[in-house]
Design a protein around this motif. Structure first.
Motif, PDB file in Angstrom:
ATOM      1  N   THR A  14       8.053  18.754  -9.723  1.00 20.01           N
ATOM      2  CA  THR A  14       6.664  18.547  -9.323  1.00 20.01           C
ATOM      3  C   THR A  14       6.367  17.055  -9.381  1.00 20.01           C
ATOM      4  OG1 THR A  14       6.003  20.702 -10.209  1.00 20.01           O
ATOM      5  CG2 THR A  14       4.252  19.093  -9.852  1.00 20.01           C
ATOM      6  N   ILE A  15       5.736  16.545  -8.335  1.00 16.45           N
ATOM      7  CA  ILE A  15       5.277  15.154  -8.351  1.00 16.45           C
ATOM      8  C   ILE A  15       3.821  15.112  -7.919  1.00 16.45           C
ATOM      9  CG2 ILE A  15       7.544  14.109  -7.928  1.00 16.45           C
ATOM     10  CD1 ILE A  15       6.679  13.655  -5.013  1.00 16.45           C
ATOM     11  N   SER A  16       3.107  14.115  -8.413  1.00 22.30           N
ATOM     12  CA  SER A  16       1.720  13.890  -8.006  1.00 22.30           C
ATOM     13  C   SER A  16       1.548  12.415  -7.697  1.00 22.30           C
ATOM     14  CB  SER A  16       0.743  14.296  -9.112  1.00 22.30           C
ATOM     15  OG  SER A  16       0.800  15.685  -9.343  1.00 22.30           O
ATOM     16  N   GLU A  17       0.740  12.146  -6.674  1.00 25.06           N
ATOM     17  CA  GLU A  17       0.486  10.757  -6.286  1.00 25.06           C
ATOM     18  C   GLU A  17      -0.922  10.633  -5.728  1.00 25.06           C
ATOM     19  OE1 GLU A  17       2.201   7.498  -3.110  1.00 25.06           O
ATOM     20  OE2 GLU A  17       3.648   8.769  -4.158  1.00 25.06           O
ATOM     21  N   LEU A  18      -1.608   9.582  -6.131  1.00 24.95           N
ATOM     22  CA  LEU A  18      -2.943   9.287  -5.619  1.00 24.95           C
ATOM     23  C   LEU A  18      -2.796   8.669  -4.228  1.00 24.95           C
ATOM     24  CD1 LEU A  18      -5.959   9.314  -6.377  1.00 24.95           C
ATOM     25  CD2 LEU A  18      -5.647   6.953  -7.175  1.00 24.95           C
ATOM     26  N   MET A  19      -3.544   9.171  -3.263  1.00 23.03           N
ATOM     27  CA  MET A  19      -3.447   8.676  -1.891  1.00 23.03           C
ATOM     28  C   MET A  19      -4.298   7.418  -1.719  1.00 23.03           C
ATOM     29  SD  MET A  19      -1.277  10.571  -0.285  1.00 23.03           S
ATOM     30  CE  MET A  19      -0.344  10.580  -1.816  1.00 23.03           C
ATOM     31  N   LEU A  20      -3.669   6.369  -1.211  1.00 28.24           N
ATOM     32  CA  LEU A  20      -4.271   5.046  -1.072  1.00 28.24           C
ATOM     33  C   LEU A  20      -4.605   4.734   0.381  1.00 28.24           C
ATOM     34  CD1 LEU A  20      -1.771   3.145  -3.403  1.00 28.24           C
ATOM     35  CD2 LEU A  20      -4.014   4.098  -4.005  1.00 28.24           C
ATOM     36  N   PRO A  21      -5.507   3.772   0.622  1.00 28.89           N
ATOM     37  CA  PRO A  21      -5.833   3.390   2.004  1.00 28.89           C
ATOM     38  C   PRO A  21      -4.601   2.945   2.803  1.00 28.89           C
ATOM     39  CG  PRO A  21      -7.456   2.490   0.496  1.00 28.89           C
ATOM     40  CD  PRO A  21      -6.357   3.101  -0.352  1.00 28.89           C
ATOM     41  N   SER A  22      -3.601   2.397   2.151  1.00 30.27           N
ATOM     42  CA  SER A  22      -2.399   1.950   2.858  1.00 30.27           C
ATOM     43  C   SER A  22      -1.576   3.111   3.417  1.00 30.27           C
ATOM     44  CB  SER A  22      -1.513   1.112   1.928  1.00 30.27           C
ATOM     45  OG  SER A  22      -1.099   1.876   0.810  1.00 30.27           O
ATOM     46  N   HIS A  23      -1.898   4.342   3.040  1.00 23.90           N
ATOM     47  CA  HIS A  23      -1.175   5.522   3.517  1.00 23.90           C
ATOM     48  C   HIS A  23      -1.839   6.190   4.717  1.00 23.90           C
ATOM     49  CE1 HIS A  23      -0.059   5.832  -1.014  1.00 23.90           C
ATOM     50  NE2 HIS A  23       0.826   5.082  -0.380  1.00 23.90           N
ATOM     51  N   THR A  24      -2.901   5.576   5.249  1.00 20.69           N
ATOM     52  CA  THR A  24      -3.668   6.248   6.305  1.00 20.69           C
ATOM     53  C   THR A  24      -3.124   6.000   7.702  1.00 20.69           C
ATOM     54  OG1 THR A  24      -5.217   4.400   6.489  1.00 20.69           O
ATOM     55  CG2 THR A  24      -5.830   6.200   4.994  1.00 20.69           C
ATOM     56  N   ASN A  25      -3.495   6.944   8.598  1.00 17.80           N
ATOM     57  CA  ASN A  25      -3.197   6.790  10.025  1.00 17.80           C
ATOM     58  C   ASN A  25      -4.433   6.209  10.711  1.00 17.80           C
ATOM     59  OD1 ASN A  25      -5.015   8.945  10.362  1.00 17.80           O
ATOM     60  ND2 ASN A  25      -3.392  10.465  10.564  1.00 17.80           N
ATOM     61  N   PHE A  26      -4.440   6.186  12.042  1.00 14.66           N
ATOM     62  CA  PHE A  26      -5.545   5.571  12.769  1.00 14.66           C
ATOM     63  C   PHE A  26      -6.850   6.339  12.662  1.00 14.66           C
ATOM     64  CE2 PHE A  26      -1.795   3.831  15.000  1.00 14.66           C
ATOM     65  CZ  PHE A  26      -2.038   2.483  14.734  1.00 14.66           C
ATOM     66  N   SER A  27      -6.794   7.597  12.240  1.00 13.93           N
ATOM     67  CA  SER A  27      -8.036   8.372  12.096  1.00 13.93           C
ATOM     68  C   SER A  27      -8.574   8.332  10.670  1.00 13.93           C
ATOM     69  CB  SER A  27      -7.809   9.824  12.532  1.00 13.93           C
ATOM     70  OG  SER A  27      -6.940  10.477  11.630  1.00 13.93           O
TER      71      SER A  27
END
Length: 185
Positions: A14-27
Motif C-alpha cells: 500500500t502506498i499513499s501520496e498527496l497530489m500536488l499541482p505539478s501532477h495536473t493535466n490541462f484541465s
C-alpha cells in the motif's frame, strides 16, 4: 525441489501520496499518466516482494479511470498478487482518493498488471504459488485466470496470418464504419 506457496497478504503493498499541482493535466485534474506511473511502481514492488526477484511489466490490462483526482487529495494505492502462472503474476491495483478536509473517499481506478519475474541474467524464472484464504482471493484468482484464457483465445482468433476478414463483415454493420476495401494487386 520443494514448491513454495505464499499467502496473498505476504506480498500486498500500500502506498499513499498527496497530489500536488505539478501532477495536473490541462484541465486541472491529476494527470492519468502520473497515476499510471505510480501504479507501475506499486505493481513492481508487489510482484518483486512476492517473487523475491526483479520483475518487469509485461502488460497492463483494463485501466478504468472511474473518477477524477483533484490537487490536495491523498491518493492511496493497494496492490496484491491476484494470480500466478509459472513465471508471471497478475497484480491487481485499486486506487482511491481522499479529500483530506471532508474525509470523502472516491474509488478512482482499478487495473491489472502482468509482471514477469527475472533473474540476474534477464531470464524468466518461476514464482511462488498462492495460498488463497478467502472467497475474495478465490474470486480474484479465477477472474484473472479467465482473463488470461480470454487473452490467449483473442490472440489466436486475431492472429495476423490466419485472420479472415470475411467472417466479420456482417458484424461490422453494427459499428460506425464503412468498409471500402480495394482489391489486392
Amino acid at each position: 525441489m520443494e514448491t513454495i506457496h505464499k499467502h496473498v497478504e505476504e506480498s500486498q503493498v500500500t502506498i499513499s501520496e498527496l497530489m500536488l499541482p505539478s501532477h495536473t493535466n490541462f484541465s486541472g485534474k491529476i494527470h492519468g499518466g502520473y497515476i499510471l506511473s505510480l501504479m507501475d511502481q506499486i505493481a513492481f514492488a508487489c510482484a518483486s516482494k512476492h517473487s523475491k526477484n526483479y520483475c518487469v511489466t509485461a502488460s497492463v490490462d483494463t485501466v478504468d479511470f472511474l473518477n477524477p483526482i483533484d490537487v490536495g487529495e491523498l491518493v492511496t494505492m493497494k496492490a496484491s498478487v491476484n494470480y500466478v502462472g509459472r513465471t508471471s503474476m497478475i497484480v491487481g491495483i485499486r486506487v482511491v482518493s481522499e479529500d483530506i478536509h471532508t474525509g470523502v473517499i472516491k474509488h478512482c481506478n482499478s487495473s491489472y498488471f502482468t509482471m514477469v519475474s527475472k533473474n540476474d541474467e534477464g531470464e524468466s524464472v518461476p514464482v511462488p504459488g498462492l495460498i488463497l484464504d478467502s472467497e475474495q482471493e478465490i474470486r480474484r484468482f479465477i477472474k484473472s485466470a479467465r482473463r488470461v484464457q480470454l487473452k490467449h483465445s483473442r490472440k489466436d482468433e486475431f492472429n495476423h496470418a490466419a485472420f479472415d476478414s470475411s467472417k466479420y463483415i456482417d458484424e461490422l454493420k453494427e459499428h460506425n464504419v464503412i468498409v471500402a476495401m480495394r482489391p489486392k494487386k
